[in-house]
Design a protein around this motif. Structure first.
Motif, PDB file in Angstrom:
ATOM      1  N   UNK A  63      38.550  25.949  48.948  1.00  0.00           N
ATOM      2  CA  UNK A  63      38.724  26.400  50.323  1.00  0.00           C
ATOM      3  C   UNK A  63      38.864  27.919  50.412  1.00  0.00           C
ATOM      4  N   UNK A  64      38.361  28.634  49.403  1.00  0.00           N
ATOM      5  CA  UNK A  64      38.557  30.081  49.331  1.00  0.00           C
ATOM      6  C   UNK A  64      37.289  30.884  49.603  1.00  0.00           C
ATOM      7  N   UNK A  65      36.230  30.224  50.081  1.00  0.00           N
ATOM      8  CA  UNK A  65      34.954  30.864  50.414  1.00  0.00           C
ATOM      9  C   UNK A  65      34.166  31.323  49.187  1.00  0.00           C
ATOM     10  N   UNK A  66      34.536  30.848  48.000  1.00  0.00           N
ATOM     11  CA  UNK A  66      33.748  31.162  46.808  1.00  0.00           C
ATOM     12  C   UNK A  66      32.559  30.221  46.663  1.00  0.00           C
ATOM     13  N   UNK A  67      32.633  29.073  47.314  1.00  0.00           N
ATOM     14  CA  UNK A  67      31.571  28.072  47.260  1.00  0.00           C
ATOM     15  C   UNK A  67      31.224  27.622  48.666  1.00  0.00           C
ATOM     16  N   UNK A  68      29.945  27.409  48.896  1.00  0.00           N
ATOM     17  CA  UNK A  68      29.439  27.020  50.208  1.00  0.00           C
ATOM     18  C   UNK A  68      29.318  25.507  50.278  1.00  0.00           C
ATOM     19  N   UNK A  69      30.128  24.825  51.111  1.00  0.00           N
ATOM     20  CA  UNK A  69      30.027  23.366  51.199  1.00  0.00           C
ATOM     21  C   UNK A  69      28.671  22.875  51.683  1.00  0.00           C
ATOM     22  N   UNK A  70      27.879  23.768  52.306  1.00  0.00           N
ATOM     23  CA  UNK A  70      26.528  23.384  52.689  1.00  0.00           C
ATOM     24  C   UNK A  70      25.654  23.067  51.490  1.00  0.00           C
ATOM     25  N   UNK A  71      26.029  23.572  50.316  1.00  0.00           N
ATOM     26  CA  UNK A  71      25.281  23.295  49.092  1.00  0.00           C
ATOM     27  C   UNK A  71      25.456  21.855  48.611  1.00  0.00           C
ATOM     28  N   UNK A  72      26.371  21.123  49.243  1.00  0.00           N
ATOM     29  CA  UNK A  72      26.630  19.740  48.836  1.00  0.00           C
ATOM     30  C   UNK A  72      25.563  18.749  49.308  1.00  0.00           C
ATOM     31  N   UNK A  73      24.697  19.176  50.204  1.00  0.00           N
ATOM     32  CA  UNK A  73      23.705  18.253  50.770  1.00  0.00           C
ATOM     33  C   UNK A  73      22.868  17.555  49.692  1.00  0.00           C
ATOM     34  N   UNK A  74      22.253  18.270  48.733  1.00  0.00           N
ATOM     35  CA  UNK A  74      21.474  17.554  47.718  1.00  0.00           C
ATOM     36  C   UNK A  74      22.339  16.716  46.789  1.00  0.00           C
ATOM     37  N   UNK A  75      23.598  17.111  46.605  1.00  0.00           N
ATOM     38  CA  UNK A  75      24.507  16.293  45.805  1.00  0.00           C
ATOM     39  C   UNK A  75      24.643  14.906  46.445  1.00  0.00           C
ATOM     40  N   UNK A  76      24.919  14.927  47.754  1.00  0.00           N
ATOM     41  CA  UNK A  76      25.137  13.683  48.481  1.00  0.00           C
ATOM     42  C   UNK A  76      23.862  12.854  48.515  1.00  0.00           C
ATOM     43  N   UNK A 130      35.076  30.540  57.710  1.00  0.00           N
ATOM     44  CA  UNK A 130      33.758  30.545  57.067  1.00  0.00           C
ATOM     45  C   UNK A 130      33.470  29.208  56.403  1.00  0.00           C
ATOM     46  N   UNK A 131      34.452  28.684  55.664  1.00  0.00           N
ATOM     47  CA  UNK A 131      34.255  27.425  54.947  1.00  0.00           C
ATOM     48  C   UNK A 131      33.962  26.284  55.912  1.00  0.00           C
ATOM     49  N   UNK A 132      34.764  26.163  56.955  1.00  0.00           N
ATOM     50  CA  UNK A 132      34.582  25.051  57.894  1.00  0.00           C
ATOM     51  C   UNK A 132      33.289  25.185  58.684  1.00  0.00           C
ATOM     52  N   UNK A 133      32.863  26.397  58.932  1.00  0.00           N
ATOM     53  CA  UNK A 133      31.593  26.600  59.634  1.00  0.00           C
ATOM     54  C   UNK A 133      30.413  26.150  58.795  1.00  0.00           C
ATOM     55  N   UNK A 134      30.586  26.078  57.470  1.00  0.00           N
ATOM     56  CA  UNK A 134      29.496  25.693  56.569  1.00  0.00           C
ATOM     57  C   UNK A 134      29.460  24.198  56.278  1.00  0.00           C
ATOM     58  N   UNK A 135      30.399  23.425  56.809  1.00  0.00           N
ATOM     59  CA  UNK A 135      30.369  21.966  56.617  1.00  0.00           C
ATOM     60  C   UNK A 135      29.168  21.404  57.368  1.00  0.00           C
ATOM     61  N   UNK A 136      28.303  20.619  56.715  1.00  0.00           N
ATOM     62  CA  UNK A 136      27.130  20.063  57.400  1.00  0.00           C
ATOM     63  C   UNK A 136      27.520  19.251  58.635  1.00  0.00           C
ATOM     64  N   UNK A 137      26.688  19.319  59.644  1.00  0.00           N
ATOM     65  CA  UNK A 137      26.944  18.599  60.904  1.00  0.00           C
ATOM     66  C   UNK A 137      27.094  17.107  60.642  1.00  0.00           C
ATOM     67  N   UNK A 138      28.102  16.513  61.263  1.00  0.00           N
ATOM     68  CA  UNK A 138      28.330  15.078  61.127  1.00  0.00           C
ATOM     69  C   UNK A 138      29.269  14.710  60.001  1.00  0.00           C
ATOM     70  N   UNK A 139      29.540  15.630  59.082  1.00  0.00           N
ATOM     71  CA  UNK A 139      30.480  15.362  58.008  1.00  0.00           C
ATOM     72  C   UNK A 139      31.893  15.710  58.477  1.00  0.00           C
ATOM     73  N   UNK A 140      32.895  15.080  57.859  1.00  0.00           N
ATOM     74  CA  UNK A 140      34.286  15.345  58.227  1.00  0.00           C
ATOM     75  C   UNK A 140      34.951  16.226  57.182  1.00  0.00           C
ATOM     76  N   UNK A 141      35.596  17.286  57.644  1.00  0.00           N
ATOM     77  CA  UNK A 141      36.352  18.174  56.763  1.00  0.00           C
ATOM     78  C   UNK A 141      37.799  17.694  56.697  1.00  0.00           C
TER      79      UNK A 141
END
Length: 239
Positions: free
Chosen positions: A95-108, A33-44
């Motif tokens: 990495x425990x699915x408590x937070x969605x890495x897709x939410x990082x987009x506005x941070x970046x 789930x976590x890796x599927x939420x990484x924005x396209x083009x970013x490296x996990x």
């Protein structure tokens, strides 16, 4: 310091050249789930901290770069990921699915535009199970201590965050336990960084917490972080 809306603009193109550091200890169930939420083009960058459940192999199969860190500790895993990163902007996410890495987009976006040097996620629990009373109490105590120590009006010290890699390395972070995220904020404040905070959904984690799953774990984390707050102000670092 401002607080964002809960959700990023899904239609906007996220900035490129970003590495996402994911400290990992036995998170085989949550990783897909976590890796599927990484924005396209970013490296996990999945930093395996001694998993015995096949987490490293699953991460590799799903396309992540795996970094091995034998020294146990949340900070040890995070810093190993930071040192392995090569992108201009580095993010951190549990990495425990408590937070969605897709939410990082506005941070970046904010870091890339120069609006802030460090952006943190203020966790907003989706259910009562997402943030147990002992963990919430510990976070409240620490947030107040941080305000007194740094003057930053932060509400949370959560793990979801973004900053530029080279300035992060210049902070000379030394904590390798649960005080690492706090030390990053304190040293950034000492260096005069602009720190912003965004609201993010906080979900019930998958599996048992390694840090704040019990009152004992919370007390230990608060103790680690209290030691960080007791450190003398650090010398200024580059932005």
């Amino acid at each position: 310091m401002t607080t964002s809306p809960d959700r990023p603009d899904a239609d906007a193109t996220p900035p490129a050249d970003v590495d996402v550091v994911l400290p990992c200890l036995d998170e085989a169930e949550a990783l897909p789930w976590v890796l599927d939420r990484i924005p396209a083009g970013w490296r996990a960058l999945v930093v395996d901290n001694g998993s015995t459940d096949g987490s490293a192999g699953i991460a590799r199969e799903l396309g992540a770069t795996v970094v091995h860190e034998s020294r146990r500790g949340f900070g040890a895993a995070c810093h190993a990921g930071l040192e392995a990163a090569t992108a201009d902007i580095v993010c951190f996410c549990d990495c425990d699915a408590s937070l969605d890495p897709g939410q990082l987009v506005p941070f970046v976006r904010e870091v890339a535009a120069g609006g802030a040097d460090l952006v943190l996620g203020r966790r907003r629990p989706e259910t009562w199970r997402a943030w147990p009373a002992h963990a919430r109490a510990g976070n409240l105590v620490l947030a107040r201590m941080v305000r007194r120590r740094t003057g930053l009006r932060l509400h949370d010290l959560g793990p979801l965050r973004a900053a530029r890699r080279e300035p992060l390395l210049s902070l000379g972070l030394t904590d390798r336990r649960s005080g690492y995220p706090l030390q990053m904020v304190v040293r950034a404040a000492d260096a005069g960084w602009r720190v912003d905070e965004y609201d993010v959904p906080y979900l019930p984690r998958t599996g048992a917490s390694k840090v704040t799953g019990t009152w004992r774990g919370t007390v230990r984390a608060v103790r680690d972080m209290s030691r960080v707050l007791a450190e003398p102000p650090s010398e200024g670092a580059a932005r």
